[in-house]
Write a protein that holds these residues in place. Structure first.
Motif, PDB file in Angstrom:
ATOM      1  N   SER A 149       3.417  22.039   3.621  1.00  0.00           N
ATOM      2  CA  SER A 149       3.452  23.216   4.508  1.00  0.00           C
ATOM      3  C   SER A 149       3.665  22.929   5.937  1.00  0.00           C
ATOM      4  O   SER A 149       4.277  23.661   6.608  1.00  0.00           O
ATOM      5  CB  SER A 149       1.998  23.900   4.328  1.00  0.00           C
ATOM      6  N   MET A 150       3.291  21.811   6.505  1.00  0.00           N
ATOM      7  CA  MET A 150       3.880  21.458   7.878  1.00  0.00           C
ATOM      8  C   MET A 150       5.084  21.086   7.871  1.00  0.00           C
ATOM      9  O   MET A 150       5.951  21.317   8.901  1.00  0.00           O
ATOM     10  CB  MET A 150       2.768  20.228   8.302  1.00  0.00           C
ATOM     11  N   LYS A 151       5.780  20.497   6.952  1.00  0.00           N
ATOM     12  CA  LYS A 151       7.255  20.128   6.783  1.00  0.00           C
ATOM     13  C   LYS A 151       8.081  21.579   6.964  1.00  0.00           C
ATOM     14  O   LYS A 151       9.002  21.369   7.802  1.00  0.00           O
ATOM     15  CB  LYS A 151       7.413  19.474   5.517  1.00  0.00           C
ATOM     16  N   LEU A 152       7.713  22.589   6.522  1.00  0.00           N
ATOM     17  CA  LEU A 152       8.408  23.733   6.825  1.00  0.00           C
ATOM     18  C   LEU A 152       8.530  24.225   8.339  1.00  0.00           C
ATOM     19  O   LEU A 152       9.565  24.672   8.822  1.00  0.00           O
ATOM     20  CB  LEU A 152       7.658  25.019   5.885  1.00  0.00           C
ATOM     21  N   ILE A 153       7.204  23.853   8.736  1.00  0.00           N
ATOM     22  CA  ILE A 153       7.445  24.285  10.325  1.00  0.00           C
ATOM     23  C   ILE A 153       8.151  23.292  11.095  1.00  0.00           C
ATOM     24  O   ILE A 153       8.722  23.841  11.972  1.00  0.00           O
ATOM     25  CB  ILE A 153       5.861  24.078  10.870  1.00  0.00           C
ATOM     26  N   HIS A 425      -5.741  15.871  13.366  1.00  0.00           N
ATOM     27  CA  HIS A 425      -4.959  16.539  12.552  1.00  0.00           C
ATOM     28  C   HIS A 425      -4.929  17.967  12.479  1.00  0.00           C
ATOM     29  O   HIS A 425      -3.775  18.721  12.766  1.00  0.00           O
ATOM     30  CB  HIS A 425      -5.261  16.130  11.146  1.00  0.00           C
ATOM     31  N   GLU A 426      -6.096  18.597  12.906  1.00  0.00           N
ATOM     32  CA  GLU A 426      -6.078  19.944  13.022  1.00  0.00           C
ATOM     33  C   GLU A 426      -5.462  20.498  14.188  1.00  0.00           C
ATOM     34  O   GLU A 426      -4.668  21.497  14.501  1.00  0.00           O
ATOM     35  CB  GLU A 426      -7.559  20.503  12.944  1.00  0.00           C
ATOM     36  N   LYS A 427      -5.755  19.642  15.425  1.00  0.00           N
ATOM     37  CA  LYS A 427      -5.120  20.016  16.636  1.00  0.00           C
ATOM     38  C   LYS A 427      -3.389  19.706  16.715  1.00  0.00           C
ATOM     39  O   LYS A 427      -2.780  20.512  17.371  1.00  0.00           O
ATOM     40  CB  LYS A 427      -5.513  19.144  17.851  1.00  0.00           C
ATOM     41  N   VAL A 428      -3.084  19.026  15.886  1.00  0.00           N
ATOM     42  CA  VAL A 428      -1.812  18.496  15.955  1.00  0.00           C
ATOM     43  C   VAL A 428      -1.091  19.751  15.056  1.00  0.00           C
ATOM     44  O   VAL A 428       0.018  20.325  15.435  1.00  0.00           O
ATOM     45  CB  VAL A 428      -1.411  17.534  14.956  1.00  0.00           C
ATOM     46  N   ALA A 429      -1.810  20.222  13.908  1.00  0.00           N
ATOM     47  CA  ALA A 429      -1.068  21.454  13.128  1.00  0.00           C
ATOM     48  C   ALA A 429      -1.155  22.700  14.121  1.00  0.00           C
ATOM     49  O   ALA A 429      -0.254  23.209  13.900  1.00  0.00           O
ATOM     50  CB  ALA A 429      -2.086  21.663  12.147  1.00  0.00           C
ATOM     51  N   GLU A 430      -2.168  22.757  14.913  1.00  0.00           N
ATOM     52  CA  GLU A 430      -2.074  23.949  15.509  1.00  0.00           C
ATOM     53  C   GLU A 430      -0.973  23.903  16.890  1.00  0.00           C
ATOM     54  O   GLU A 430      -0.366  24.840  16.927  1.00  0.00           O
ATOM     55  CB  GLU A 430      -3.364  24.127  16.409  1.00  0.00           C
ATOM     56  N   SER A 431      -0.845  22.568  17.446  1.00  0.00           N
ATOM     57  CA  SER A 431       0.067  22.489  18.503  1.00  0.00           C
ATOM     58  C   SER A 431       1.661  22.729  17.706  1.00  0.00           C
ATOM     59  O   SER A 431       2.594  23.335  18.515  1.00  0.00           O
ATOM     60  CB  SER A 431      -0.126  21.120  18.947  1.00  0.00           C
ATOM     61  N   LEU A 432       1.541  22.253  16.758  1.00  0.00           N
ATOM     62  CA  LEU A 432       3.166  22.434  15.967  1.00  0.00           C
ATOM     63  C   LEU A 432       3.409  23.998  15.813  1.00  0.00           C
ATOM     64  O   LEU A 432       4.731  24.172  15.880  1.00  0.00           O
ATOM     65  CB  LEU A 432       3.153  21.704  14.899  1.00  0.00           C
ATOM     66  N   PHE A 548       8.266  15.280  12.866  1.00  0.00           N
ATOM     67  CA  PHE A 548       8.667  16.118  14.210  1.00  0.00           C
ATOM     68  C   PHE A 548       9.318  15.183  15.404  1.00  0.00           C
ATOM     69  O   PHE A 548      10.287  15.774  15.867  1.00  0.00           O
ATOM     70  CB  PHE A 548       7.321  16.588  14.736  1.00  0.00           C
ATOM     71  N   TYR A 549       9.042  14.183  15.358  1.00  0.00           N
ATOM     72  CA  TYR A 549       9.648  13.350  16.510  1.00  0.00           C
ATOM     73  C   TYR A 549      10.896  12.662  16.241  1.00  0.00           C
ATOM     74  O   TYR A 549      11.654  12.056  17.065  1.00  0.00           O
ATOM     75  CB  TYR A 549       8.642  12.206  16.934  1.00  0.00           C
ATOM     76  N   ARG A 550      11.347  12.634  14.834  1.00  0.00           N
ATOM     77  CA  ARG A 550      12.473  11.804  14.476  1.00  0.00           C
ATOM     78  C   ARG A 550      13.964  12.175  15.087  1.00  0.00           C
ATOM     79  O   ARG A 550      14.325  11.542  15.611  1.00  0.00           O
ATOM     80  CB  ARG A 550      12.761  12.048  12.757  1.00  0.00           C
ATOM     81  N   PRO A 551      14.142  13.666  15.241  1.00  0.00           N
ATOM     82  CA  PRO A 551      15.405  13.918  15.896  1.00  0.00           C
ATOM     83  C   PRO A 551      15.419  13.911  17.361  1.00  0.00           C
ATOM     84  O   PRO A 551      16.357  13.380  17.861  1.00  0.00           O
ATOM     85  CB  PRO A 551      15.279  15.311  15.710  1.00  0.00           C
ATOM     86  N   PHE A 552      14.239  13.675  17.920  1.00  0.00           N
ATOM     87  CA  PHE A 552      14.436  13.459  19.481  1.00  0.00           C
ATOM     88  C   PHE A 552      14.445  11.828  19.380  1.00  0.00           C
ATOM     89  O   PHE A 552      15.128  11.496  20.614  1.00  0.00           O
ATOM     90  CB  PHE A 552      12.836  13.998  20.010  1.00  0.00           C
ATOM     91  N   ASN A 553      14.023  11.018  18.748  1.00  0.00           N
ATOM     92  CA  ASN A 553      13.968   9.498  18.783  1.00  0.00           C
ATOM     93  C   ASN A 553      15.480   9.004  18.633  1.00  0.00           C
ATOM     94  O   ASN A 553      15.999   8.491  19.045  1.00  0.00           O
ATOM     95  CB  ASN A 553      13.187   9.023  17.878  1.00  0.00           C
ATOM     96  N   THR A 554      15.994   9.847  17.504  1.00  0.00           N
ATOM     97  CA  THR A 554      17.578   9.573  17.074  1.00  0.00           C
ATOM     98  C   THR A 554      18.281   9.698  18.363  1.00  0.00           C
ATOM     99  O   THR A 554      19.263   9.061  18.896  1.00  0.00           O
ATOM    100  CB  THR A 554      17.903  10.407  15.975  1.00  0.00           C
ATOM    101  N   LYS A 555      17.991  10.993  19.054  1.00  0.00           N
ATOM    102  CA  LYS A 555      18.955  11.269  20.252  1.00  0.00           C
ATOM    103  C   LYS A 555      18.642  10.197  21.255  1.00  0.00           C
ATOM    104  O   LYS A 555      19.805   9.964  22.049  1.00  0.00           O
ATOM    105  CB  LYS A 555      18.657  12.538  20.590  1.00  0.00           C
ATOM    106  N   LEU A 556      17.631   9.854  21.565  1.00  0.00           N
ATOM    107  CA  LEU A 556      16.907   8.851  22.526  1.00  0.00           C
ATOM    108  C   LEU A 556      17.757   7.565  22.028  1.00  0.00           C
ATOM    109  O   LEU A 556      18.363   6.758  23.402  1.00  0.00           O
ATOM    110  CB  LEU A 556      15.655   8.609  22.680  1.00  0.00           C
ATOM    111  N   ALA A 557      17.813   7.018  21.092  1.00  0.00           N
ATOM    112  CA  ALA A 557      18.505   5.911  20.795  1.00  0.00           C
ATOM    113  C   ALA A 557      19.885   5.878  21.004  1.00  0.00           C
ATOM    114  O   ALA A 557      20.682   4.979  21.359  1.00  0.00           O
ATOM    115  CB  ALA A 557      18.203   5.533  19.148  1.00  0.00           C
ATOM    116  N   GLN A 558      20.593   6.977  20.709  1.00  0.00           N
ATOM    117  CA  GLN A 558      22.177   7.361  21.068  1.00  0.00           C
ATOM    118  C   GLN A 558      22.249   7.176  22.635  1.00  0.00           C
ATOM    119  O   GLN A 558      23.183   6.440  23.016  1.00  0.00           O
ATOM    120  CB  GLN A 558      22.399   8.612  20.568  1.00  0.00           C
TER     121      GLN A 558
END
Length: 570
Positions: A149-153, A425-432, A548-558
């Motif tokens: 369910s979080m993966k959809l978000i 975990h709950e706070k992460v879910a709400e923030s996302l 969540f952070y993967r696309p941002f880390n990928t761009k940072l590494a580039q």
């Protein structure tokens, strides 16, 4: 004409109705009457002359009335319990259906109202009030610890990510926003000096306290000792020329700009042990991001804005030492003021001046209250625009760590009650979910710098979006002016990272003893024992944040040409 009230029989004068228990005379005892014991109710009949249209029941026993009352209450209670059971079953069915399909119990209608740039609003509202002003009513969220369910978000957020180059504002527009700052800081500094320093005339006398109005000294007892010392030595460090007094003013040569919970305190503590380095009187002045807007603590709202003079006072200790170098040049024959102003400092022995506010890289939350809003919700001016306007050659140091671990460390450090892996975990879910709602209507940059969103999120997800901030700093500063380090590398090889910093700042050589003192000192600002006892985050939470952070880390590494910033091994 009269009636017997007990049996509604029409009676004549002085007549007794023999069938009526109450008409049998004054000596009749109802309790002992055999006929009475067989009767429960006696109907009260009325004729037309009484003008009644109904038949009532008269209970002849007082105890029986109480029995009826209790029966009535029992009936209501049973009905209430039955209703609650039915409602519970319906809600349980609804929640289970929502969880099965990855739905929320109640959607998040996070509405972003028009941004305001009216500073008068600050006079009547605290930041906490403004948070409720811009924020919708409390959000009832079903916290589903379910990765799909979080993966959809997260997929919805990822689909909206665009790294669009920001257009820098022109100098004239910056001057219009900060007229006083540009009137105090000159556009030229002492040439060939590492530090951006200049002389300004001091118009006070020996009895004048130069720090009497300094906001840092007024609002914090911790720093009053430092200012007490500065008062004692202040007059000795003025330059006297032709009946005038001149004061050396300096800005930092370098800034440790971020990020919080990434080891900036440890880097600061080690770097200040170098004999050629001097920091501001306070480790984190937070002037560029908060104090110049009047923010002392976010929960306390706005106060008077700290003028730039208060910020410059923090570097007086460093300025005094630089002044000593300049005086040495004077004794070598440069004895005129104009030679000091345009003369050169002995850079081989000159200390470098720095400050280490970890909010400088990312915190632009105050812009919406002071600068005119742009049509797309993005800030028209950022911190780096003003720093670059004064110091185009400034050096910047950034310390980063795995953003997943940084967020958990941030949560443990700032949360005060009910800390647990489940609560995180709950706070992460709400923030996302809040971040996703913003991304539906606004750009990535607008959401990252959105004061309303950042105050609403229970955990600071946005601080870990390192590449968004870095790209904006690279729009005004060259890449060779920024040193980016990883906490993981610093923790495993302190000596290596510190030598990288020494080289970046062009510091002079140090002895083996000094190097050992710098590199072998215990780590600073480590996790508190009570926080370590809480253990790691839940595996599901870590998997969600990794995605969540993967696309941002990928761009940072580039951008940095270094795959270590993918944080695959952590």
């Amino acid at each position: 004409m009269r009636h017997c009230i007990n049996c509604c029989i029409q009676l004549l004068s002085n007549d007794l109705h023999k069938q009526c228990l109450r008409c049998r005379g004054p000596n009749h005892n109802n309790q002992k009457c055999s006929v009475r014991k067989q009767e429960n109710k006696i109907p009260l009949c009325v004729d037309k002359q009484m003008n009644l249209l109904a038949v009532l029941e008269v209970r002849t026993d007082h105890n029986e009335s109480w029995n009826g009352f209790f029966c009535l209450r029992k009936g209501k209670l049973c009905s209430l319990i039955f209703g609650l059971i039915i409602m519970t079953l319906v809600m349980a069915s609804y929640i289970l259906t929502g969880a099965k399909h990855g739905l929320l119990l109640i959607p998040l209608p996070f509405h972003y109202g028009d941004f305001t740039s009216n500073p008068n609003l600050m006079d009547n509202e605290s930041l906490s009030d403004m948070k409720h002003h811009y924020q919708p009513s409390e959000i009832n969220i079903s916290y589903v610890k379910d990765y799909p369910s979080m993966k959809l978000i997260i997929d919805a957020i990822t689909s909206k990510i665009e790294f669009i180059t920001r257009k820098s504002p022109v100098l004239e527009d910056l001057k219009k926003q900060e007229l006083h700052m540009f009137s105090v800081i000159p556009n030229k500094f002492l040439p060939n000096s590492k530090n951006p320093c200049w002389y300004e005339e001091y118009r006070g006398n020996t009895t004048t306290d130069p720090y009497t109005t300094n906001s840092y000294a007024l609002y914090s007892k911790r720093f009053r000792t430092i200012f007490d010392y500065l008062r004692k030595v202040f007059w000795n460090h003025l330059y006297h020329y032709q009946d005038k007094h001149y004061r050396l003013r300096c800005l930092p040569h370098f800034y440790i700009i971020g990020q919080p919970k990434c080891g900036t305190t440890d880097l600061y503590d080690r770097l200040r042990l170098h004999p050629d380095v001097r920091f501001s009187a306070i480790k984190e002045p937070h002037w560029w991001t908060r104090k110049r807007f009047g923010i002392i603590r976010l929960r306390d709202g706005f106060h008077d804005r700290y003028p730039v003079e208060d910020y410059l006072d923090l570097f007086d200790l460093a300025a005094h030492q630089i002044q000593g170098v300049l005086q040495n040049d004077v004794t070598k024959g440069h004895n005129k003021l104009n030679h000091i102003i345009i003369g050169t400092a002995n850079t081989a022995y000159e200390n470098v001046n720095g400050e280490a506010s970890a909010s400088t890289m990312w915190d632009n939350n105050a812009w919406v209250f002071f600068y005119d809003n742009s049509t797309d919700g993005e800030p028209p001016f950022l911190i780096q625009d003003f720093i670059h306007a004064f110091q185009p050659h400034a050096k910047l140091i950034i310390m980063l760590r795995d953003p997943v671990e940084r967020l958990y460390s941030d949560y443990l450090y700032f949360a005060s009650v009910n800390k647990s892996a489940e609560d995180f975990h709950e706070k992460v879910a709400e923030s996302l979910q809040l971040f996703e709602n913003c991304m539906l209507d606004y750009s990535l940059r607008a959401c990252v710098y959105n004061n309303t969103l950042n105050n609403a999120m229970p955990v600071r997800l946005q601080v870990g979006l390192y590449v968004v901030y870095l790209l904006d700093w690279l729009t005004v500063f060259d890449k060779d002016q920024i040193l980016v380090l990883r906490l993981e590398d610093h923790a495993s090889n302190v000596k290596y990272t510190m030598h990288m910093v020494f080289q970046f700042l062009d510091l002079g050589p140090i002895s083996e003893k000094q190097e050992a003192l710098i590199t072998k000192s215990p780590a600073s600002n480590t996790r508190r024992p009570e926080d370590r006892n809480l253990g790691p985050m839940l595996p599901t939470t870590k998997a969600i944040l990794r995605d969540f952070y993967r696309p941002f880390n990928t761009k940072l590494a580039q951008v940095l040409f270094d795959d270590a910033f993918l944080w695959k091994k952590t």
